[in-house]
Motif scaffolding. Structure first.
Motif, short mmCIF file in Angstrom:
data_model
loop_
_atom_site.label_atom_id
_atom_site.label_comp_id
_atom_site.label_asym_id
_atom_site.label_seq_id
_atom_site.Cartn_x
_atom_site.Cartn_y
_atom_site.Cartn_z
N ILE A 15 0.85 -1.18 0.00
CA ILE A 15 0.00 0.00 0.00
C ILE A 15 0.88 1.23 0.00
O ILE A 15 1.91 1.26 0.70
N VAL A 16 0.51 2.24 -0.77
CA VAL A 16 1.26 3.49 -0.80
C VAL A 16 0.46 4.60 -0.15
O VAL A 16 -0.78 4.55 -0.09
N GLY A 17 1.16 5.62 0.33
CA GLY A 17 0.50 6.76 0.96
C GLY A 17 -0.27 7.62 -0.03
O GLY A 17 -1.29 8.22 0.31
N GLN A 18 0.20 7.68 -1.28
CA GLN A 18 -0.49 8.46 -2.30
C GLN A 18 -1.81 7.78 -2.65
O GLN A 18 -1.84 6.70 -3.23
N GLY A 19 -2.90 8.41 -2.25
CA GLY A 19 -4.22 7.85 -2.53
C GLY A 19 -4.61 6.68 -1.66
O GLY A 19 -5.66 6.08 -1.88
N ALA A 20 -3.78 6.32 -0.66
CA ALA A 20 -4.03 5.12 0.18
C ALA A 20 -4.29 3.92 -0.72
O ALA A 20 -5.18 3.11 -0.47
N HIS A 44 -3.83 1.33 -10.02
CA HIS A 44 -3.92 -0.06 -9.56
C HIS A 44 -5.28 -0.35 -8.92
O HIS A 44 -5.97 -1.28 -9.29
N SER A 45 -5.60 0.45 -7.90
CA SER A 45 -6.81 0.21 -7.10
C SER A 45 -7.20 1.51 -6.40
O SER A 45 -7.13 1.62 -5.17
N PRO A 46 -7.60 2.53 -7.15
CA PRO A 46 -7.86 3.83 -6.53
C PRO A 46 -9.08 3.82 -5.62
O PRO A 46 -10.02 3.06 -5.82
N VAL A 47 -9.04 4.69 -4.61
CA VAL A 47 -10.17 4.93 -3.72
C VAL A 47 -11.02 6.04 -4.33
O VAL A 47 -10.51 7.14 -4.60
N ASP A 77 -5.93 11.09 -5.56
CA ASP A 77 -4.76 11.91 -5.89
C ASP A 77 -4.21 12.67 -4.68
O ASP A 77 -3.33 13.51 -4.84
N LYS A 78 -4.71 12.37 -3.50
CA LYS A 78 -4.25 13.05 -2.29
C LYS A 78 -3.31 12.13 -1.50
O LYS A 78 -3.50 10.91 -1.48
N ARG A 79 -2.36 12.73 -0.83
CA ARG A 79 -1.49 11.96 0.04
C ARG A 79 -2.15 11.79 1.40
O ARG A 79 -2.47 12.76 2.08
N PHE A 80 -2.35 10.55 1.80
CA PHE A 80 -2.94 10.24 3.10
C PHE A 80 -1.85 10.22 4.18
O PHE A 80 -0.66 10.06 3.88
N ARG A 88 0.73 -6.90 9.70
CA ARG A 88 -0.40 -7.44 8.94
C ARG A 88 -1.48 -6.41 8.65
O ARG A 88 -2.47 -6.74 7.97
N SER A 89 -1.34 -5.19 9.13
CA SER A 89 -2.41 -4.22 8.94
C SER A 89 -1.86 -2.80 8.95
O SER A 89 -0.79 -2.53 9.48
N CYS A 90 -2.64 -1.90 8.36
CA CYS A 90 -2.30 -0.48 8.39
C CYS A 90 -3.56 0.34 8.18
O CYS A 90 -4.56 -0.15 7.63
N THR A 91 -3.52 1.59 8.62
CA THR A 91 -4.61 2.53 8.44
C THR A 91 -4.05 3.86 7.96
O THR A 91 -3.05 4.35 8.50
N LEU A 92 -4.68 4.43 6.94
CA LEU A 92 -4.30 5.72 6.41
C LEU A 92 -5.50 6.65 6.49
O LEU A 92 -6.65 6.22 6.38
N VAL A 93 -5.25 7.95 6.69
CA VAL A 93 -6.32 8.91 6.97
C VAL A 93 -6.17 10.14 6.08
O VAL A 93 -5.06 10.64 5.87
#
Length: 288
Positions: A15-20, A44-47, A77-80, A88-93
């Motif tokens: 997972i990348v920070g750009q666009g979560a 790849h898999s945009p939100v 297109d926003k950096r989270f 095994r897990s992560c959360t971006l805001v």
């Protein structure tokens, strides 16, 4: 931190920070299942947030004012901000700021969480209204899987198998907007045969599908089952003219109807979240 790779039992995800955005999904053998953003489509898999699809004139109307809003919204297109991260897990805001309010005049907090289990990825969207008026929003997932999953198989070897019979008409788009007239479904019972011609008229949109899961598979090789909770619509898409990916997209929301040019809060498919309230939607990708 630009990216993290999570490891579960027989599965890994990056997972990348750009666009979560989820940018890699591999099985135990290291086979990449996710489309790698080649020239045909650079994602790849945009939100999709705070809209799904297009708005009429690419304008969001609220209390008589118009705000520019491009297709599928700005979250992709926003950096989270990385809020949590484990093996095994992560959360971006993402929260509102001056830039988002120029397009979407509302206060919000969007948290995107990824977690891995036994050959399964779980993704959760949590939308919180941090403002003082009702929050109108739509949200959608847009994961693109390699098609074919095995390079030596033809695309037509693959099908989608739904959990239930899907006999209802589908919706189609023209110039990105929702056509008024439903069309006969290409799903036969539970089965949708896949071919490039299926997408000549853009996405196949299932408005209120009966099923809450679907299996993407051929007779051999890797297979995927997607399931979802809280979403009302399902989009199925590949680029018209042919591209080596298939998108299976749980949505809560739709493109604007071609004849709709009203206030965003009145647009069909929009959820309304009261102040201090939240909505939680989720989907899972299970490797078979």
């Amino acid at each position: 931190m630009e990216q993290v790779t999570l490891h579960g039992d027989g599965i890994s995800a990056t997972i990348v920070g750009q666009g979560a955005e989820l940018v890699s999904l591999r099985d135990a053998e290291g086979t990449e299942l996710l489309w790698q953003a080649g020239p045909a489509w650079r994602r790849h898999s945009p939100v999709l947030f705070p809209i799904v699809g297009r708005l009429t004139g690419d304008q969001l109307r609220h209390q008589g004012r118009s705000y520019p809003m491009t297709q599928h919204g700005f979250a992709r297109d926003k950096r989270f901000t990385w809020a949590e991260q484990g093996p095994r897990s992560c959360t971006l805001v993402l929260t509102d700021d001056a830039d988002t309010r120029a397009h979407y005049p509302f206060a919000f907090r969007l948290a995107v969480s990824y977690s891995l289990g036994q050959r399964q990825l779980g993704v959760t969207f949590e939308i919180t209204n941090t403002g003082e008026e009702p929050l109108p929003a739509s949200i959608g997932a847009h994961p693109a899987f390699n098609w074919p999953l095995l390079p030596d198989l033809p695309k037509t070897a693959y099908q989608l198998a739904f959990a239930d019979n899907e006999n209802a008409p589908i919706r189609r788009l023209r110039d990105g907007l929702l056509l008024a007239a439903p069309q006969p479904t290409p799903v036969e019972g539970k089965r949708l045969a896949l071919s490039e011609r299926l997408f000549d008229e853009d996405a196949v949109i299932m408005d209120r599908p009966v099923s809450s899961s679907v299996r993407y598979a051929a007779d051999r090789g890797p297979a995927i089952e997607m399931s979802w909770q809280g979403f009302r619509e399902l989009g199925i898409w590949s680029k018209p003219g042919g591209a080596p990916f298939l998108c299976i997209e749980p949505w809560h929301g739709l493109a604007s109807p071609a004849d709709f040019d009203g206030e965003f809060i009145d647009k069909p498919g929009v959820m309304l979240i009261e102040p201090a309230a939240k909505r939680v939607l989720s989907y899972q990708v299970r490797l078979l």
